[in-house]
Design a protein around this motif. Structure first.
Motif, PDB file in Angstrom:
ATOM      1  N   ASP A  36       0.630  -1.144  -0.094  1.00 26.25           N
ATOM      2  CA  ASP A  36       0.027  -0.019   0.056  1.00 26.25           C
ATOM      3  C   ASP A  36       0.765   1.437  -0.053  1.00 26.25           C
ATOM      4  OD1 ASP A  36       1.019  -0.375   2.596  1.00 26.25           O
ATOM      5  OD2 ASP A  36      -0.754   0.513   3.588  1.00 26.25           O
ATOM      6  N   ALA A  37       2.260   1.325  -0.030  1.00 29.24           N
ATOM      7  CA  ALA A  37       2.913   2.393  -0.207  1.00 29.24           C
ATOM      8  C   ALA A  37       2.648   2.905  -1.683  1.00 29.24           C
ATOM      9  CB  ALA A  37       4.658   2.076   0.012  1.00 29.24           C
ATOM     10  N   ARG A  38       2.728   4.248  -1.712  1.00 28.83           N
ATOM     11  CA  ARG A  38       2.528   4.980  -2.807  1.00 28.83           C
ATOM     12  C   ARG A  38       3.682   5.898  -3.225  1.00 28.83           C
ATOM     13  NH1 ARG A  38      -0.964   9.825  -2.849  1.00 28.83           N
ATOM     14  NH2 ARG A  38      -0.954  10.811  -0.876  1.00 28.83           N
ATOM     15  N   THR A  39       3.655   6.068  -4.611  1.00 25.26           N
ATOM     16  CA  THR A  39       4.720   6.976  -5.259  1.00 25.26           C
ATOM     17  C   THR A  39       4.091   8.045  -5.469  1.00 25.26           C
ATOM     18  OG1 THR A  39       4.912   5.948  -7.210  1.00 25.26           O
ATOM     19  CG2 THR A  39       6.528   5.028  -5.465  1.00 25.26           C
ATOM     20  N   LEU A  40       4.716   9.215  -5.493  1.00 23.29           N
ATOM     21  CA  LEU A  40       4.419  10.561  -6.251  1.00 23.29           C
ATOM     22  C   LEU A  40       5.531  10.989  -6.989  1.00 23.29           C
ATOM     23  CD1 LEU A  40       2.337  12.188  -3.211  1.00 23.29           C
ATOM     24  CD2 LEU A  40       1.482  10.952  -5.332  1.00 23.29           C
ATOM     25  N   SER A  51       1.157  17.723 -13.380  1.00 21.23           N
ATOM     26  CA  SER A  51       0.218  16.717 -12.686  1.00 21.23           C
ATOM     27  C   SER A  51       1.301  15.923 -12.041  1.00 21.23           C
ATOM     28  CB  SER A  51      -0.321  16.038 -13.826  1.00 21.23           C
ATOM     29  OG  SER A  51       0.665  15.236 -14.583  1.00 21.23           O
ATOM     30  N   LEU A  52       0.578  15.326 -10.804  1.00 21.57           N
ATOM     31  CA  LEU A  52       1.293  14.291 -10.038  1.00 21.57           C
ATOM     32  C   LEU A  52       1.070  12.928 -10.693  1.00 21.57           C
ATOM     33  CD1 LEU A  52       0.569  15.633  -6.270  1.00 21.57           C
ATOM     34  CD2 LEU A  52       2.868  15.430  -7.775  1.00 21.57           C
ATOM     35  N   VAL A  53       1.951  12.272 -10.768  1.00 23.45           N
ATOM     36  CA  VAL A  53       1.952  10.789 -11.262  1.00 23.45           C
ATOM     37  C   VAL A  53       1.931   9.791 -10.174  1.00 23.45           C
ATOM     38  CG1 VAL A  53       2.694   9.284 -12.928  1.00 23.45           C
ATOM     39  CG2 VAL A  53       2.833  11.338 -13.665  1.00 23.45           C
ATOM     40  N   GLU A  54       0.929   9.128  -9.900  1.00 27.85           N
ATOM     41  CA  GLU A  54       0.928   8.042  -8.709  1.00 27.85           C
ATOM     42  C   GLU A  54       1.247   6.631  -9.084  1.00 27.85           C
ATOM     43  OE1 GLU A  54      -1.864   8.514  -5.780  1.00 27.85           O
ATOM     44  OE2 GLU A  54      -2.431  10.277  -6.485  1.00 27.85           O
ATOM     45  N   GLY A  55       1.887   5.934  -8.253  1.00 26.16           N
ATOM     46  CA  GLY A  55       2.337   4.716  -8.227  1.00 26.16           C
ATOM     47  C   GLY A  55       2.295   3.773  -7.178  1.00 26.16           C
ATOM     48  N   THR A  56       3.047   2.787  -7.109  1.00 26.71           N
ATOM     49  CA  THR A  56       3.047   1.952  -5.972  1.00 26.71           C
ATOM     50  C   THR A  56       4.525   1.465  -5.830  1.00 26.71           C
ATOM     51  OG1 THR A  56       2.312  -0.057  -7.238  1.00 26.71           O
ATOM     52  CG2 THR A  56       0.723   1.180  -5.826  1.00 26.71           C
ATOM     53  N   SER A  57       4.954   1.001  -4.817  1.00 25.78           N
ATOM     54  CA  SER A  57       6.346   0.750  -4.361  1.00 25.78           C
ATOM     55  C   SER A  57       6.350  -0.375  -3.291  1.00 25.78           C
ATOM     56  CB  SER A  57       7.129   2.060  -4.112  1.00 25.78           C
ATOM     57  OG  SER A  57       8.486   1.365  -3.769  1.00 25.78           O
ATOM     58  N   SER A  58       7.383  -1.460  -3.400  1.00 28.51           N
ATOM     59  CA  SER A  58       7.467  -2.445  -2.236  1.00 28.51           C
ATOM     60  C   SER A  58       8.577  -1.567  -1.225  1.00 28.51           C
ATOM     61  CB  SER A  58       7.902  -3.643  -2.922  1.00 28.51           C
ATOM     62  OG  SER A  58       9.102  -3.676  -3.556  1.00 28.51           O
ATOM     63  N   THR A  59       9.436  -0.895  -2.079  1.00 31.11           N
ATOM     64  CA  THR A  59      10.476  -0.169  -1.157  1.00 31.11           C
ATOM     65  C   THR A  59       9.697   1.081  -0.319  1.00 31.11           C
ATOM     66  OG1 THR A  59      12.126  -0.549  -2.917  1.00 31.11           O
ATOM     67  CG2 THR A  59      12.468   1.355  -1.207  1.00 31.11           C
ATOM     68  N   GLY A  60      10.031   0.942   0.907  1.00 31.09           N
ATOM     69  CA  GLY A  60       9.278   2.071   1.846  1.00 31.09           C
ATOM     70  C   GLY A  60       8.163   1.857   2.212  1.00 31.09           C
ATOM     71  N   GLY A 186      14.581   8.429  -6.098  1.00 29.51           N
ATOM     72  CA  GLY A 186      15.421   8.796  -7.089  1.00 29.51           C
ATOM     73  C   GLY A 186      14.801   9.467  -8.328  1.00 29.51           C
ATOM     74  N   GLU A 187      15.311  10.274  -9.131  1.00 29.59           N
ATOM     75  CA  GLU A 187      14.760  10.698 -10.331  1.00 29.59           C
ATOM     76  C   GLU A 187      13.377  11.318  -9.924  1.00 29.59           C
ATOM     77  OE1 GLU A 187      14.365   7.553 -13.059  1.00 29.59           O
ATOM     78  OE2 GLU A 187      16.466   7.094 -13.367  1.00 29.59           O
ATOM     79  N   GLY A 188      13.400  12.253  -8.869  1.00 23.30           N
ATOM     80  CA  GLY A 188      12.250  12.836  -8.499  1.00 23.30           C
ATOM     81  C   GLY A 188      10.895  12.026  -8.059  1.00 23.30           C
ATOM     82  N   VAL A 189      11.149  10.833  -7.563  1.00 29.97           N
ATOM     83  CA  VAL A 189       9.982   9.995  -7.294  1.00 29.97           C
ATOM     84  C   VAL A 189      10.092   9.895  -5.865  1.00 29.97           C
ATOM     85  CG1 VAL A 189       8.976   7.731  -7.373  1.00 29.97           C
ATOM     86  CG2 VAL A 189      10.074   8.668  -9.461  1.00 29.97           C
ATOM     87  N   VAL A 190       8.926  10.300  -5.059  1.00 28.57           N
ATOM     88  CA  VAL A 190       8.915  10.167  -3.352  1.00 28.57           C
ATOM     89  C   VAL A 190       7.976   9.016  -3.075  1.00 28.57           C
ATOM     90  CG1 VAL A 190       8.106  11.326  -1.570  1.00 28.57           C
ATOM     91  CG2 VAL A 190       9.442  12.644  -3.262  1.00 28.57           C
ATOM     92  N   VAL A 191       8.289   8.352  -2.179  1.00 29.75           N
ATOM     93  CA  VAL A 191       7.504   7.220  -1.801  1.00 29.75           C
ATOM     94  C   VAL A 191       6.668   7.613  -0.330  1.00 29.75           C
ATOM     95  CG1 VAL A 191       9.126   5.745  -0.628  1.00 29.75           C
ATOM     96  CG2 VAL A 191       7.071   4.732  -1.373  1.00 29.75           C
ATOM     97  N   LEU A 192       5.518   7.391  -0.126  1.00 33.51           N
ATOM     98  CA  LEU A 192       5.099   7.696   1.075  1.00 33.51           C
ATOM     99  C   LEU A 192       4.034   6.317   1.653  1.00 33.51           C
ATOM    100  CD1 LEU A 192       3.449  10.830  -0.324  1.00 33.51           C
ATOM    101  CD2 LEU A 192       5.125  10.804   1.469  1.00 33.51           C
ATOM    102  N   ASP A 193       4.196   5.949   2.907  1.00 35.42           N
ATOM    103  CA  ASP A 193       3.455   5.054   3.415  1.00 35.42           C
ATOM    104  C   ASP A 193       2.909   5.398   4.805  1.00 35.42           C
ATOM    105  OD1 ASP A 193       1.643   2.947   3.411  1.00 35.42           O
ATOM    106  OD2 ASP A 193       3.149   1.485   3.935  1.00 35.42           O
ATOM    107  N   GLU A 194       1.793   4.940   5.340  1.00 34.80           N
ATOM    108  CA  GLU A 194       1.238   5.446   6.636  1.00 34.80           C
ATOM    109  C   GLU A 194       0.752   4.093   7.270  1.00 34.80           C
ATOM    110  OE1 GLU A 194      -1.814   7.964   8.806  1.00 34.80           O
ATOM    111  OE2 GLU A 194      -2.325   7.687   6.976  1.00 34.80           O
ATOM    112  N   TRP A 195       1.071   3.643   8.369  1.00 38.85           N
ATOM    113  CA  TRP A 195       0.618   2.346   9.182  1.00 38.85           C
ATOM    114  C   TRP A 195      -1.042   2.884   9.395  1.00 38.85           C
ATOM    115  CZ3 TRP A 195      -2.464   1.554  13.207  1.00 38.85           C
ATOM    116  CH2 TRP A 195      -2.888   0.321  13.499  1.00 38.85           C
ATOM    117  N   ALA A 196      -1.742   1.940   9.130  1.00 33.38           N
ATOM    118  CA  ALA A 196      -3.408   2.298   9.137  1.00 33.38           C
ATOM    119  C   ALA A 196      -4.266   0.712   9.389  1.00 33.38           C
ATOM    120  CB  ALA A 196      -3.896   2.630   7.810  1.00 33.38           C
ATOM    121  N   ARG A 197      -5.150   0.678  10.188  1.00 33.97           N
ATOM    122  CA  ARG A 197      -5.861  -0.156  10.551  1.00 33.97           C
ATOM    123  C   ARG A 197      -6.639  -0.707   9.420  1.00 33.97           C
ATOM    124  NH1 ARG A 197      -8.230   3.694  13.659  1.00 33.97           N
ATOM    125  NH2 ARG A 197     -10.102   3.340  12.469  1.00 33.97           N
ATOM    126  N   PRO A 198      -6.719  -1.987   9.236  1.00 38.31           N
ATOM    127  CA  PRO A 198      -7.393  -2.641   8.048  1.00 38.31           C
ATOM    128  C   PRO A 198      -8.705  -2.083   7.872  1.00 38.31           C
ATOM    129  CG  PRO A 198      -6.270  -4.391   9.333  1.00 38.31           C
ATOM    130  CD  PRO A 198      -6.271  -3.060  10.252  1.00 38.31           C
TER     131      PRO A 198
END
Length: 220
Positions: A36-40, A51-60, A186-198
């Motif tokens: 559930d980590a996402r990239t921006l 625009s902001l391009v969103e994606g997912t990542s296993s890193t982070g 890298g290359e301007g991509v930031v990953v974000l994730d938050e712990w969250a209840r299911p």
């Protein structure tokens, strides 16, 4: 705090223990969903606003949050997949007690000790009027507190351990914790994730997710 940096734009628990992990008198832990980590990444197209391009990542990707509450300290442990591959990751912890809410900012830099700062929980004002690109922004503020908070990083294990003396939290009867992580891929991509209840229904950065209450127990 992490949500100040990447999530201030609007574009961008009676608790069920079976859903959130296990709890005892002085310990609790809860997993976070895998993937559930996402990239921006910002793109200049289409002009003039881009625009902001969103994606997912296993890193982070946050995997587990744990709390141990003793008569001396509150110890929060955060496990993050691929933490060593992030460039200068930032970790933010949220602490809710029976007295008040707090935030802890943890700065992780290669070759330097991890540093942690305890502060009052960030407060946000009203959203701004939309700008010419339809974006809205929030002003946030917090007060740093004088407290010797320790942070330890195990890059190999992808683990951050933060210890907060109970006296800095006004010796609470119980504490709940939340967490988020942000890093540069890298290359301007930031990953974000938050712990969250299911079962969390509200994913607004204005309302952090918290785990179960962890009551004070004896030292191990």
């Amino acid at each position: 705090m992490l949500h100040r940096l990447g999530l201030v734009s609007s574009s961008a628990l009676v608790l069920v223990l079976a859903l959130t992990g296990t709890a005892s008198a002085a310990r609790w832990s809860g997993p976070d969903p895998v993937g559930d980590a996402r990239t921006l990444a910002f793109s200049a197209d289409p002009p003039p606003c881009g625009s902001l391009v969103e994606g997912t990542s296993s890193t982070g990707d946050i995997r587990r949050l744990a709390v141990r509450h003793t008569t001396a300290d509150v110890v929060v442990t955060l496990d993050v997949a691929g933490l060593a591959r992030l460039d200068e990751p930032l970790v933010g912890l949220h602490l809710r007690t029976d007295r008040r809410d707090y935030d802890v900012d943890v700065t992780l830099r290669p070759g330097r000790p991890a540093r942690a700062q305890l502060m009052t929980a960030i407060s946000y004002g009203e959203a701004s009027e939309p700008d010419e690109c339809g974006q809205q922004y929030y002003m946030g503020w917090a007060h740093g507190l004088s407290c010797r908070v320790s942070a330890r990083l195990d890059r190999g294990a992808g683990r951050v351990v933060v210890t907060v003396p109970r006296t800095c939290l006004k010796s609470p009867r119980w504490v709940r914790a939340g967490a988020e992580v942000q890093g540069d891929l890298g290359e301007g991509v930031v990953v974000l994730d938050e712990w969250a209840r299911p079962d969390r229904a509200d994913d607004s950065f204005l309302t952090p997710a918290f785990g179960a209450r962890v009551h004070v127990g004896p030292r191990p």
